[in-house]
Design a protein around this motif. Structure first.
Motif, short mmCIF file in Angstrom:
data_model
loop_
_atom_site.label_atom_id
_atom_site.label_comp_id
_atom_site.label_asym_id
_atom_site.label_seq_id
_atom_site.Cartn_x
_atom_site.Cartn_y
_atom_site.Cartn_z
N TYR A 46 0.80 -1.22 0.00
CA TYR A 46 0.00 0.00 0.00
C TYR A 46 0.83 1.28 0.00
O TYR A 46 0.64 2.15 -0.84
CB TYR A 46 -0.98 0.01 1.18
CG TYR A 46 -2.01 1.10 1.06
CD1 TYR A 46 -3.18 0.88 0.36
CD2 TYR A 46 -1.81 2.35 1.62
CE1 TYR A 46 -4.13 1.88 0.21
CE2 TYR A 46 -2.75 3.36 1.48
CZ TYR A 46 -3.90 3.11 0.78
OH TYR A 46 -4.83 4.11 0.62
N ASP A 47 1.75 1.42 0.93
CA ASP A 47 2.52 2.67 1.04
C ASP A 47 3.25 2.98 -0.26
O ASP A 47 3.22 4.11 -0.74
CB ASP A 47 3.50 2.60 2.21
CG ASP A 47 4.25 3.91 2.38
OD1 ASP A 47 3.65 4.86 2.94
OD2 ASP A 47 5.41 4.00 1.94
N GLU A 48 3.90 1.99 -0.82
CA GLU A 48 4.68 2.19 -2.04
C GLU A 48 3.80 2.55 -3.24
O GLU A 48 4.17 3.39 -4.06
CB GLU A 48 5.48 0.93 -2.36
CG GLU A 48 6.32 1.05 -3.60
CD GLU A 48 7.02 -0.25 -3.95
OE1 GLU A 48 7.35 -0.42 -5.14
OE2 GLU A 48 7.21 -1.10 -3.07
N LEU A 49 2.62 1.95 -3.33
CA LEU A 49 1.77 2.14 -4.50
C LEU A 49 0.81 3.32 -4.39
O LEU A 49 0.34 3.84 -5.40
CB LEU A 49 0.97 0.87 -4.77
CG LEU A 49 1.77 -0.38 -5.13
CD1 LEU A 49 0.85 -1.59 -5.25
CD2 LEU A 49 2.56 -0.18 -6.41
N ALA A 50 0.51 3.76 -3.18
CA ALA A 50 -0.52 4.78 -2.98
C ALA A 50 -0.09 6.18 -3.41
O ALA A 50 -0.95 7.02 -3.71
CB ALA A 50 -0.97 4.81 -1.53
N PHE A 51 1.21 6.44 -3.48
CA PHE A 51 1.70 7.77 -3.86
C PHE A 51 3.10 7.61 -4.41
O PHE A 51 3.88 6.81 -3.89
CB PHE A 51 1.70 8.69 -2.62
CG PHE A 51 1.96 10.13 -2.95
CD1 PHE A 51 0.94 10.95 -3.41
CD2 PHE A 51 3.22 10.67 -2.79
CE1 PHE A 51 1.17 12.28 -3.70
CE2 PHE A 51 3.47 12.01 -3.09
CZ PHE A 51 2.44 12.81 -3.54
N PRO A 52 3.46 8.36 -5.45
CA PRO A 52 4.80 8.23 -6.03
C PRO A 52 5.90 8.44 -4.98
O PRO A 52 5.87 9.44 -4.25
CB PRO A 52 4.85 9.35 -7.08
CG PRO A 52 3.42 9.61 -7.42
CD PRO A 52 2.64 9.34 -6.16
N GLY A 53 6.78 7.48 -4.86
CA GLY A 53 7.86 7.57 -3.88
C GLY A 53 7.46 7.10 -2.49
O GLY A 53 8.26 7.16 -1.56
N LEU A 55 3.77 6.73 0.20
CA LEU A 55 2.78 7.63 0.78
C LEU A 55 3.32 8.36 2.01
O LEU A 55 3.24 9.59 2.09
CB LEU A 55 1.50 6.86 1.15
CG LEU A 55 0.39 7.67 1.78
CD1 LEU A 55 -0.08 8.79 0.85
CD2 LEU A 55 -0.78 6.76 2.15
N GLU A 56 3.87 7.64 2.96
CA GLU A 56 4.35 8.29 4.18
C GLU A 56 5.43 9.32 3.87
O GLU A 56 5.38 10.45 4.37
CB GLU A 56 4.89 7.26 5.17
CG GLU A 56 3.80 6.53 5.94
CD GLU A 56 4.38 5.63 7.02
OE1 GLU A 56 5.32 6.06 7.72
OE2 GLU A 56 3.87 4.51 7.14
N ASP A 57 6.39 8.94 3.07
CA ASP A 57 7.47 9.85 2.72
C ASP A 57 6.94 11.05 1.93
O ASP A 57 7.34 12.20 2.16
CB ASP A 57 8.55 9.12 1.92
CG ASP A 57 9.82 9.93 1.77
OD1 ASP A 57 10.28 10.51 2.78
OD2 ASP A 57 10.34 10.00 0.64
N GLY A 58 6.04 10.80 0.99
CA GLY A 58 5.47 11.88 0.19
C GLY A 58 4.70 12.88 1.04
O GLY A 58 4.86 14.09 0.87
N LEU A 59 3.88 12.39 1.98
CA LEU A 59 3.14 13.29 2.84
C LEU A 59 4.06 14.05 3.79
O LEU A 59 3.84 15.23 4.08
CB LEU A 59 2.07 12.53 3.63
CG LEU A 59 0.89 12.00 2.80
CD1 LEU A 59 -0.06 11.21 3.68
CD2 LEU A 59 0.16 13.13 2.09
N ARG A 60 5.12 13.39 4.24
CA ARG A 60 6.10 14.06 5.11
C ARG A 60 6.79 15.20 4.35
O ARG A 60 6.91 16.31 4.84
CB ARG A 60 7.14 13.05 5.61
CG ARG A 60 8.03 13.56 6.71
CD ARG A 60 9.00 12.51 7.27
NE ARG A 60 8.42 11.19 7.47
CZ ARG A 60 8.68 10.11 6.72
NH1 ARG A 60 9.54 10.17 5.73
NH2 ARG A 60 8.12 8.95 6.98
N LYS A 61 7.19 14.91 3.11
CA LYS A 61 7.84 15.95 2.28
C LYS A 61 6.86 17.07 1.94
O LYS A 61 7.23 18.23 1.90
CB LYS A 61 8.40 15.32 1.01
CG LYS A 61 9.64 14.48 1.24
CD LYS A 61 10.12 13.85 -0.04
CE LYS A 61 11.37 13.01 0.19
NZ LYS A 61 11.78 12.33 -1.06
#
Length: 182
Positions: A46-53, A55-61
């Motif tokens: 889920y985390d890898e596919l839900a957002f490019p790069g 999800l957790e890292d993308g939302l943090r950035k």
């Protein structure tokens, strides 16, 4: 950009497949080994596919207003992928974009997406788009919203009125407090 859009769409397809497999295995044998394996595979991906790069890292950035994350977030909203919990992700992205430093091109893209949300988004996402409109809307964006006031669908007209109200309330002069009793 096109590559990002393709990746987002492909990842959304994969998440829908994995989620459907969870339900399929549950129908065959609730809480059985295949169901548990399907759940594990879904949650692991889920985390890898839900957002490019990721999800957790993308939302943090995005929370730090990283320019690349802001660009990815706008592409994500533009593709408008649908998968388990994607509406919540879009809502969170829209909330975080309110604090981001946006280029004129990003603002134009977001205005287009706000107008599109009048016709497409669920109510939770629509409300997040409306709140963002109060920050990013230009005269062109406001004009595009006003054109929707003549739309044959009363729901689209209602939504356009709501977004225009949000924009007007954000740009209105703050009311002076008066002293005295009521």
């Amino acid at each position: 950009m096109k590559k990002d859009a393709s990746l987002i769409a492909t990842n959304a397809d994969r998440l829908r497949e994995l989620h459907e497999r969870v339900h399929e295995m549950f129908r065959l044998q609730p809480h059985g080994p295949e169901h548990k394996a399907a759940c594990a595979e879904f949650h692991q991906a889920y985390d890898e596919l839900a957002f490019p790069g990721g999800l957790e890292d993308g939302l943090r950035k995005l929370k730090r207003c990283d320019p690349a994350a802001v660009e990815s977030a706008i592409r994500f909203l533009d593709v408008d992928p649908v998968f388990f919990r994607s509406g919540y992700i879009k809502q969170e992205i829209l909330r975080r974009l309110k604090k981001a430093l946006l280029t004129p091109a990003m603002r134009t893209d977001l205005e287009r997406l706000i107008v599109r949300s009048l016709e497409q988004s669920g109510s939770r996402e629509f409300m997040a788009y409306a709140r963002l409109a109060g920050i990013v809307s230009s005269q062109d964006g406001i004009q595009a919203l006003k054109l929707k006031m003549d739309h044959p669908n009363p729901e689209i007209r209602r939504r356009a009125r709501h977004v225009l109200h949000v924009i007007q309330s954000r740009t209105a002069e703050p009311k002076q407090r008066t002293s005295g009793t009521m």
